[in-house]
Design an enzyme around this catalytic site. Sequence first.
Site, PDB file in Angstrom:
ATOM      1  CG  LEU A  17      -2.200  -0.752   1.243  1.00 16.19           C
ATOM      2  CD1 LEU A  17      -2.884  -0.623   2.593  1.00 16.19           C
ATOM      3  CD2 LEU A  17      -3.138  -0.289   0.133  1.00 16.19           C
ATOM      4  CG  ASP A  18       0.787   4.159  -3.151  1.00 20.43           C
ATOM      5  OD1 ASP A  18       1.736   3.414  -3.469  1.00 20.43           O
ATOM      6  OD2 ASP A  18      -0.030   4.615  -3.971  1.00 20.43           O
ATOM      7  N   PRO A  19       2.304   4.854   1.032  1.00 16.32           N
ATOM      8  CG  PRO A  19       4.469   5.694   1.305  1.00 16.32           C
ATOM      9  CD  PRO A  19       3.526   5.134   0.261  1.00 16.32           C
ATOM     10  CB  ALA A  51      -2.997   3.768   0.707  1.00 11.42           C
TER      11      ALA A  51
END
Length: 301
Positions: free
Chosen positions: A46-48, A50
């Site tokens: 997951l992106d930071p 998100a």
Amino acid sequence: MARTKKGRAVSGWVVIDKPAGITSTAVVNKVKWAFQAQKAGHAGTLDPAATGVLAVALGEATKTVPYITDALKCYRFMVRLGVATTTDDAEGEVLETRDSRPDDAGIEAALSGFRGEIMQIPPQFSAVKVEGERAYDLARDGVEMELAARPLWVERLSLVARPDPDHVELEMVCGKGGYVRSIARDLGQGLGCLGHVAWLRRVWSGPFEADKGVSMDRIEDLARSEDIDALLLPLELGLADLPELPATPEGAARLKNGNPGMVIASTAAYGDEAWASYQGRPVAVGIYKSGELHPSRVFNL
């Protein structure tokens, strides 16, 4: 002399409800430290920025990571219309703005082009490798790349809410390898107004749900205590999409040694991938052939 592994031989899944502002790698490292585990990994970055499901596998559960990675996932996200950014999310610098805004009917019509088997170009700021380097490293250095389009299966993409003309809340169920930021970018381009992801939450991933996940504060509170093992979920949850085949006592012994072992017939057909259990414990994953499981992965539990 064999080298002794550091940490505990603990195995299972820990489902984290990841907060914004922390990387997936940092979450895995914290969980591994908190459980004093020998080995840890996760099933899908997951992106930071998100939030939501980040399924962390410990010990022997890491052998089931590919099955969660391949499973369908559900994302809820907000698209900010009218603005394109360098990262295709709210973290990036503004590239361009436009004043036009589509109506709900226009959005609904545009969404149909993002369902089923689609081709998707990853964001410039992504973990895709370009000649051995990560795209995000090149992008930070100002390098513009032509990234190859990749296939993505989109099971469902629906309009959830339109809180104001500038924002559209969507929900998507898709297969592995999808970039929600690319969906927002391409939807905005298709509508002629541009767009980027304002926020993103992974609601569920395979059998794991964000609302049943553990907070990082809870991990901190129980770190390195006897009570932390209560947060562990069974290894076999990572095999939920495969048929279970109970092994005979002799079959279980053979499977544990990496050899084909006899299993009791089930719904599995010849050539199906399945997993064998014995006395309620997972033994191996492999291919079912003529009453035997031919193992590809063996669990040392």
